[in-house]
Design a protein around this motif. Sequence first.
Motif, PDB file in Angstrom:
ATOM      1  N   ARG A  80       0.824  -1.210   0.000  1.00 46.53           N
ATOM      2  CA  ARG A  80       0.000   0.000   0.000  1.00 46.53           C
ATOM      3  C   ARG A  80       0.861   1.265   0.000  1.00 46.53           C
ATOM      4  NH1 ARG A  80      -2.959  -3.099   3.552  1.00 46.53           N
ATOM      5  NH2 ARG A  80      -2.106  -2.016   5.381  1.00 46.53           N
ATOM      6  N   ALA A  81       1.974   1.194   0.722  1.00 50.18           N
ATOM      7  CA  ALA A  81       2.868   2.344   0.743  1.00 50.18           C
ATOM      8  C   ALA A  81       3.469   2.598  -0.634  1.00 50.18           C
ATOM      9  CB  ALA A  81       3.974   2.127   1.775  1.00 50.18           C
ATOM     10  N   GLU A  82       3.821   1.526  -1.325  1.00 50.57           N
ATOM     11  CA  GLU A  82       4.383   1.683  -2.671  1.00 50.57           C
ATOM     12  C   GLU A  82       3.354   2.296  -3.614  1.00 50.57           C
ATOM     13  OE1 GLU A  82       6.854  -0.894  -6.015  1.00 50.57           O
ATOM     14  OE2 GLU A  82       5.527  -1.943  -4.624  1.00 50.57           O
ATOM     15  N   GLU A  83       2.099   1.841  -3.537  1.00 50.75           N
ATOM     16  CA  GLU A  83       1.057   2.402  -4.391  1.00 50.75           C
ATOM     17  C   GLU A  83       0.827   3.881  -4.081  1.00 50.75           C
ATOM     18  OE1 GLU A  83      -0.506   1.110  -7.007  1.00 50.75           O
ATOM     19  OE2 GLU A  83       0.805  -0.631  -6.800  1.00 50.75           O
ATOM     20  N   ALA A  84       0.868   4.231  -2.782  1.00 46.89           N
ATOM     21  CA  ALA A  84       0.705   5.633  -2.398  1.00 46.89           C
ATOM     22  C   ALA A  84       1.875   6.471  -2.901  1.00 46.89           C
ATOM     23  CB  ALA A  84       0.590   5.743  -0.875  1.00 46.89           C
ATOM     24  N   TRP A  85       3.058   5.885  -2.880  1.00 53.54           N
ATOM     25  CA  TRP A  85       4.267   6.565  -3.389  1.00 53.54           C
ATOM     26  C   TRP A  85       4.159   6.816  -4.892  1.00 53.54           C
ATOM     27  CZ3 TRP A  85       8.303   3.856  -6.256  1.00 53.54           C
ATOM     28  CH2 TRP A  85       9.460   4.602  -6.450  1.00 53.54           C
ATOM     29  N   ILE A  86       3.651   5.836  -5.627  1.00 54.39           N
ATOM     30  CA  ILE A  86       3.443   6.008  -7.072  1.00 54.39           C
ATOM     31  C   ILE A  86       2.422   7.113  -7.318  1.00 54.39           C
ATOM     32  CG2 ILE A  86       2.571   4.900  -9.168  1.00 54.39           C
ATOM     33  CD1 ILE A  86       3.596   2.225  -7.983  1.00 54.39           C
ATOM     34  N   GLU A  87       1.311   7.048  -6.587  1.00 60.02           N
ATOM     35  CA  GLU A  87       0.239   8.035  -6.765  1.00 60.02           C
ATOM     36  C   GLU A  87       0.726   9.442  -6.423  1.00 60.02           C
ATOM     37  OE1 GLU A  87      -3.363   9.607  -7.779  1.00 60.02           O
ATOM     38  OE2 GLU A  87      -2.624   7.557  -8.111  1.00 60.02           O
ATOM     39  N   ASP A 129       7.816  10.192   5.071  1.00 58.58           N
ATOM     40  CA  ASP A 129       7.293   9.967   6.423  1.00 58.58           C
ATOM     41  C   ASP A 129       5.789  10.189   6.525  1.00 58.58           C
ATOM     42  OD1 ASP A 129       9.597   9.068   7.498  1.00 58.58           O
ATOM     43  OD2 ASP A 129      10.236  10.995   8.320  1.00 58.58           O
ATOM     44  N   PRO A 130       5.249  11.309   6.007  1.00 56.30           N
ATOM     45  CA  PRO A 130       3.789  11.479   6.088  1.00 56.30           C
ATOM     46  C   PRO A 130       3.018  10.382   5.368  1.00 56.30           C
ATOM     47  CG  PRO A 130       4.869  13.553   5.545  1.00 56.30           C
ATOM     48  CD  PRO A 130       5.911  12.491   5.422  1.00 56.30           C
ATOM     49  N   LEU A 131       3.552   9.942   4.238  1.00 51.28           N
ATOM     50  CA  LEU A 131       2.886   8.900   3.440  1.00 51.28           C
ATOM     51  C   LEU A 131       2.825   7.595   4.234  1.00 51.28           C
ATOM     52  CD1 LEU A 131       3.495   8.230  -0.313  1.00 51.28           C
ATOM     53  CD2 LEU A 131       3.735   6.364   1.298  1.00 51.28           C
ATOM     54  N   VAL A 132       3.948   7.210   4.842  1.00 49.28           N
ATOM     55  CA  VAL A 132       3.992   5.976   5.623  1.00 49.28           C
ATOM     56  C   VAL A 132       3.082   6.086   6.848  1.00 49.28           C
ATOM     57  CG1 VAL A 132       5.460   4.442   6.979  1.00 49.28           C
ATOM     58  CG2 VAL A 132       6.296   5.394   4.826  1.00 49.28           C
ATOM     59  N   ALA A 133       3.098   7.254   7.472  1.00 49.70           N
ATOM     60  CA  ALA A 133       2.243   7.450   8.649  1.00 49.70           C
ATOM     61  C   ALA A 133       0.782   7.270   8.299  1.00 49.70           C
ATOM     62  CB  ALA A 133       2.491   8.843   9.233  1.00 49.70           C
ATOM     63  N   THR A 134       0.392   7.742   7.124  1.00 46.62           N
ATOM     64  CA  THR A 134      -1.004   7.603   6.680  1.00 46.62           C
ATOM     65  C   THR A 134      -1.341   6.137   6.447  1.00 46.62           C
ATOM     66  OG1 THR A 134      -0.975   9.780   5.651  1.00 46.62           O
ATOM     67  CG2 THR A 134      -2.661   8.233   4.897  1.00 46.62           C
ATOM     68  N   VAL A 135      -0.430   5.412   5.817  1.00 43.67           N
ATOM     69  CA  VAL A 135      -0.661   3.979   5.560  1.00 43.67           C
ATOM     70  C   VAL A 135      -0.802   3.225   6.866  1.00 43.67           C
ATOM     71  CG1 VAL A 135       0.393   1.868   4.663  1.00 43.67           C
ATOM     72  CG2 VAL A 135       0.448   3.967   3.300  1.00 43.67           C
ATOM     73  N   ALA A 181      -1.591   4.420   9.800  1.00 45.73           N
ATOM     74  CA  ALA A 181      -2.810   4.852  10.515  1.00 45.73           C
ATOM     75  C   ALA A 181      -4.015   4.109   9.998  1.00 45.73           C
ATOM     76  CB  ALA A 181      -2.988   6.364  10.371  1.00 45.73           C
ATOM     77  N   ASP A 182      -4.051   3.836   8.703  1.00 44.92           N
ATOM     78  CA  ASP A 182      -5.180   3.099   8.126  1.00 44.92           C
ATOM     79  C   ASP A 182      -5.224   1.661   8.646  1.00 44.92           C
ATOM     80  OD1 ASP A 182      -5.907   5.300   6.696  1.00 44.92           O
ATOM     81  OD2 ASP A 182      -4.908   4.671   4.843  1.00 44.92           O
ATOM     82  N   ASP A 183      -4.062   1.129   9.093  1.00 43.72           N
ATOM     83  CA  ASP A 183      -4.028  -0.235   9.597  1.00 43.72           C
ATOM     84  C   ASP A 183      -4.530  -0.356  11.024  1.00 43.72           C
ATOM     85  OD1 ASP A 183      -3.084  -1.266   7.283  1.00 43.72           O
ATOM     86  OD2 ASP A 183      -0.978  -1.316   7.862  1.00 43.72           O
ATOM     87  N   ARG A 184      -4.608   0.768  11.680  1.00 39.25           N
ATOM     88  CA  ARG A 184      -4.978   0.722  13.100  1.00 39.25           C
ATOM     89  C   ARG A 184      -6.458   0.981  13.304  1.00 39.25           C
ATOM     90  NH1 ARG A 184       0.176   3.628  13.264  1.00 39.25           N
ATOM     91  NH2 ARG A 184       1.747   2.240  14.116  1.00 39.25           N
TER      92      ARG A 184
END
Length: 409
Positions: free
Chosen positions: A381-388, A398-404, A406-409
């Motif tokens: 999911r992080a890779e897809e967000a990075w592509i997007e 860091d913000p991108l990973v934090a968002t990913v 957070a969605d898992d929690r």
Amino acid sequence: MTRATHELIDARPGLARLLDVLDGEGEEARIVGGAVRDWLVGRGARGDVDIATTATPDEVTRRAKAAGFKAIPTGIEHGTVTVIAEGLPYEVTTLRQDVETDGRRAQVAFGRDWRADAARRDFTMNALYLTRDGELIDFTGGEADARAGRVRFIGDADRRIAEDYLRILRLFRFHAGYGHGPVDPEALAAAVRGRDGLARLSRERVRAELLKLLTASRAAETLAEMDAAGLLAPVLGEPGDVATFARLAALEAALGLAPDAVRRLGALGVREEADAVALAETLRLSRAEAARLVALAGPAPTPGMCEKGQKAFLYRMGRERFTDRALIAFARSGAAVDDAGWRALIDIARDWPIPRFPLKAADFLARGLTPGPALGAAMKRAEEAWIEAGFPQRDALDPLVATVLADDR
């Protein structure tokens, strides 16, 4: 020696010695076939050099070993010994006559008659001999045919084809590479009459000839003649898209790309994945060739996509598959060769440095994830967000990973 012989020998240090070893003491040896033909038409001495000799395979082997060369019986049943001379291979074949043929293979008898050896070959331009002293020996009119770009069967065309039906494909392959104008009418008519024999050939032999044909300089024009004569569909197992093939060949030339056999095969016969699977089976393609052909069947990038979308497509597909699909889509679009949108798409495929996803498993473990399926899913999911997000650098992740996370929690 004449300059002709020097040109063939200069690039191959062991050839002069090999000819000296084979030519003498009651035996003769001459350069034969493609090397002589290519020299005649100004293509130099880039390919393999084959040698014909009156010596038997046993005598060729004895002489080669006595001279310190390596001799390998690669086609001993047909009189061929491969001699390795100073690191380069030479196929040395005893003069032959066909005793019996069945349309796929021949039983041969060894001989000493050069004219009979020439008469059993396929095309006049392939039945040329060059002595070590530079004398051109031509029993069939091959010199004139080679210079004029005429691919003509030796003797009766129907008989030559009946001896080996692969000669139908070889006719078109050699015409595509060496011919001028239309295919020789007599040869074409004989090929049409012998078309049913194509079904008797091994798929591996058909594949080898077809892939060579597809990359020849006049492949597009030649395939059009094959198609018009009803000889293309029996080879492919389905009708071929010759128009798209021709446009792809023109694009490759305009863009400075080398002709690519698998890409061209895809343009000719692949619209859907099922087409690729069937064609790979029909031609008994290698696993790598079949996989690449199947990959051509998916969605293609287009100029209508934004640059961000094109780069995302390129990242996911890789450069080769992206380029293949883009070129074939370009060809099928009917757009002009210099169309700015399509050319920009090809430029991205060529020039954009595809980035690597900068995060590793350790980055996620350090943020509290544990090894297992959840870790892999989070990374994806992080890779897809990075592509997007347009492939930001690591310091912006860091913000991108934090968002990913957070969605898992």
